[in-house]
Motif scaffolding. Structure first.
Motif, PDB file in Angstrom:
ATOM      1  N   ASP A 288     -14.419   0.503 -28.076  1.00 24.49           N
ATOM      2  CA  ASP A 288     -15.724   1.159 -28.081  1.00 24.49           C
ATOM      3  C   ASP A 288     -15.648   2.627 -27.675  1.00 24.49           C
ATOM      4  OD1 ASP A 288     -16.944  -1.246 -28.800  1.00 24.49           O
ATOM      5  OD2 ASP A 288     -17.075  -1.886 -26.699  1.00 24.49           O
ATOM      6  N   GLY A 289     -14.437   3.118 -27.499  1.00 25.19           N
ATOM      7  CA  GLY A 289     -14.271   4.525 -27.175  1.00 25.19           C
ATOM      8  C   GLY A 289     -13.800   4.753 -25.750  1.00 25.19           C
ATOM      9  N   LEU A 290     -14.063   5.956 -25.264  1.00 24.30           N
ATOM     10  CA  LEU A 290     -13.588   6.384 -23.956  1.00 24.30           C
ATOM     11  C   LEU A 290     -14.427   5.760 -22.845  1.00 24.30           C
ATOM     12  CD1 LEU A 290     -11.641   8.407 -22.488  1.00 24.30           C
ATOM     13  CD2 LEU A 290     -13.526  10.052 -22.597  1.00 24.30           C
ATOM     14  N   LYS A 291     -13.767   5.305 -21.793  1.00 24.04           N
ATOM     15  CA  LYS A 291     -14.473   4.728 -20.647  1.00 24.04           C
ATOM     16  C   LYS A 291     -14.015   5.438 -19.386  1.00 24.04           C
ATOM     17  CE  LYS A 291     -15.097   0.437 -18.017  1.00 24.04           C
ATOM     18  NZ  LYS A 291     -14.732  -1.002 -17.921  1.00 24.04           N
ATOM     19  N   VAL A 292     -14.963   5.972 -18.650  1.00 22.96           N
ATOM     20  CA  VAL A 292     -14.682   6.625 -17.376  1.00 22.96           C
ATOM     21  C   VAL A 292     -15.543   5.968 -16.313  1.00 22.96           C
ATOM     22  CG1 VAL A 292     -14.730   8.767 -16.058  1.00 22.96           C
ATOM     23  CG2 VAL A 292     -14.167   8.817 -18.482  1.00 22.96           C
ATOM     24  N   LYS A 293     -14.938   5.524 -15.220  1.00 25.71           N
ATOM     25  CA  LYS A 293     -15.669   4.843 -14.155  1.00 25.71           C
ATOM     26  C   LYS A 293     -15.340   5.513 -12.823  1.00 25.71           C
ATOM     27  CE  LYS A 293     -16.221   0.285 -11.981  1.00 25.71           C
ATOM     28  NZ  LYS A 293     -15.743  -1.132 -11.991  1.00 25.71           N
ATOM     29  N   LEU A 294     -16.391   5.853 -12.076  1.00 22.61           N
ATOM     30  CA  LEU A 294     -16.208   6.409 -10.739  1.00 22.61           C
ATOM     31  C   LEU A 294     -16.302   5.300  -9.700  1.00 22.61           C
ATOM     32  CD1 LEU A 294     -18.386   9.659 -10.966  1.00 22.61           C
ATOM     33  CD2 LEU A 294     -15.951   9.390 -11.432  1.00 22.61           C
ATOM     34  N   HIS A 295     -15.762   5.560  -8.526  1.00 21.16           N
ATOM     35  CA  HIS A 295     -15.894   4.606  -7.428  1.00 21.16           C
ATOM     36  C   HIS A 295     -17.367   4.474  -7.043  1.00 21.16           C
ATOM     37  CE1 HIS A 295     -11.651   3.924  -6.685  1.00 21.16           C
ATOM     38  NE2 HIS A 295     -11.430   5.225  -6.693  1.00 21.16           N
ATOM     39  N   ASP A 296     -17.688   3.441  -6.275  1.00 21.30           N
ATOM     40  CA  ASP A 296     -19.065   3.120  -5.902  1.00 21.30           C
ATOM     41  C   ASP A 296     -19.700   4.244  -5.079  1.00 21.30           C
ATOM     42  OD1 ASP A 296     -21.458   1.971  -5.188  1.00 21.30           O
ATOM     43  OD2 ASP A 296     -20.585   0.412  -3.926  1.00 21.30           O
ATOM     44  N   LYS A 297     -20.521   5.042  -5.736  1.00 23.02           N
ATOM     45  CA  LYS A 297     -21.153   6.195  -5.088  1.00 23.02           C
ATOM     46  C   LYS A 297     -22.141   5.748  -4.012  1.00 23.02           C
ATOM     47  CE  LYS A 297     -23.780  10.352  -6.408  1.00 23.02           C
ATOM     48  NZ  LYS A 297     -22.780  11.436  -6.264  1.00 23.02           N
ATOM     49  N   LYS A 298     -22.968   4.759  -4.334  1.00 20.15           N
ATOM     50  CA  LYS A 298     -23.967   4.281  -3.380  1.00 20.15           C
ATOM     51  C   LYS A 298     -23.291   3.683  -2.146  1.00 20.15           C
ATOM     52  CE  LYS A 298     -27.760   0.994  -2.780  1.00 20.15           C
ATOM     53  NZ  LYS A 298     -28.582  -0.070  -3.429  1.00 20.15           N
ATOM     54  N   GLY A 299     -22.252   2.863  -2.362  1.00 18.21           N
ATOM     55  CA  GLY A 299     -21.541   2.258  -1.238  1.00 18.21           C
ATOM     56  C   GLY A 299     -20.936   3.310  -0.330  1.00 18.21           C
ATOM     57  N   ALA A 300     -20.382   4.369  -0.930  1.00 22.94           N
ATOM     58  CA  ALA A 300     -19.779   5.437  -0.128  1.00 22.94           C
ATOM     59  C   ALA A 300     -20.836   6.159   0.696  1.00 22.94           C
ATOM     60  CB  ALA A 300     -19.053   6.427  -1.041  1.00 22.94           C
TER      61      ALA A 300
END
Length: 206
Positions: A135-147
């Motif tokens: 489905d293309g490029l996938k970029v995932k950041l760490h849990d912003k809310k948890g941090a």
């Protein structure tokens, strides 16, 4: 005041996973009352001091400070996806159709990953995953809310994990103690006891 052998064992076990109930069980306290015992032990001044010393010693051994942890959490909590990917105006373009099907026009968002040498160290630390799939490029950041929640706890904005449960357990024990005192006074009777009873009832935790 020196700890008993059992209390010291609790401290050692608590430092493993910071789970008071499990630490009490592993230290030899009854499994049925481990939750209550864990709360009582953490409320004990000597035990609390021993736990604090243990945490400080461990921090010194591994060279990790609270400031270091907070800085890493800040990289995640204040990360910005625009520093990782670029996207432009949505357009349509011709795409090859599946076998036996005609080519078709599909939306194209112009999404692309910023070159690794253009991404600053703080942003790179916030990236959890980069992958290319069907489905293309996938970029995932760490849990912003948890941090952000963890940062808030460091800054005293929220109760630390386990403190709410500890406060509730201590309140429950206080209520039990007051009720036992009330029951004893009720058995005694008398006018002076009635005044004392009224005072105890008024001081019951809400």
């Amino acid at each position: 005041m020196a700890l008993t052998a059992k209390q010291q064992r609790f401290v050692d076990e608590y430092l493993v996973d910071l789970n008071a109930t499990q630490a009490a069980i592993r230290a030899g306290y009854s499994q049925k009352t481990a939750n209550e015992q864990g709360a009582r032990l953490l409320a004990n001044v000597s035990v609390k001091e021993a736990v604090a010393r243990g945490m400080n010693e461990r921090s010194g051994r591994v060279g990790i400070t609270q400031d270091m942890v907070l800085r890493e959490l800040a990289k995640i909590g204040f990360s910005d996806i625009r520093k990782v990917v670029r996207w432009g105006e949505t357009m349509v373009r011709m795409a090859d159709g599946d076998e036996g099907e005609a080519d078709d026009m599909v939306p194209y968002h112009g999404l692309s990953l910023i070159d690794a040498d253009e991404i600053d160290d703080n942003t790179a630390a916030a990236i959890a995953e980069v992958s290319q799939g069907r489905d293309g490029l996938k970029v995932k950041l760490h849990d912003k809310k948890g941090a952000l929640v963890d940062i808030g706890r460091h800054l005293g904005m929220f109760a630390a994990p386990g403190h709410i449960e500890l406060d509730a357990e201590l309140k429950r024990l206080e209520i039990q103690k007051r009720k036992a005192e009330i029951a004893a006074i009720e058995k005694g009777g008398g006018e002076s006891n009635a005044k004392l009873l009224a005072d105890l009832i008024a001081r019951l935790p809400s």
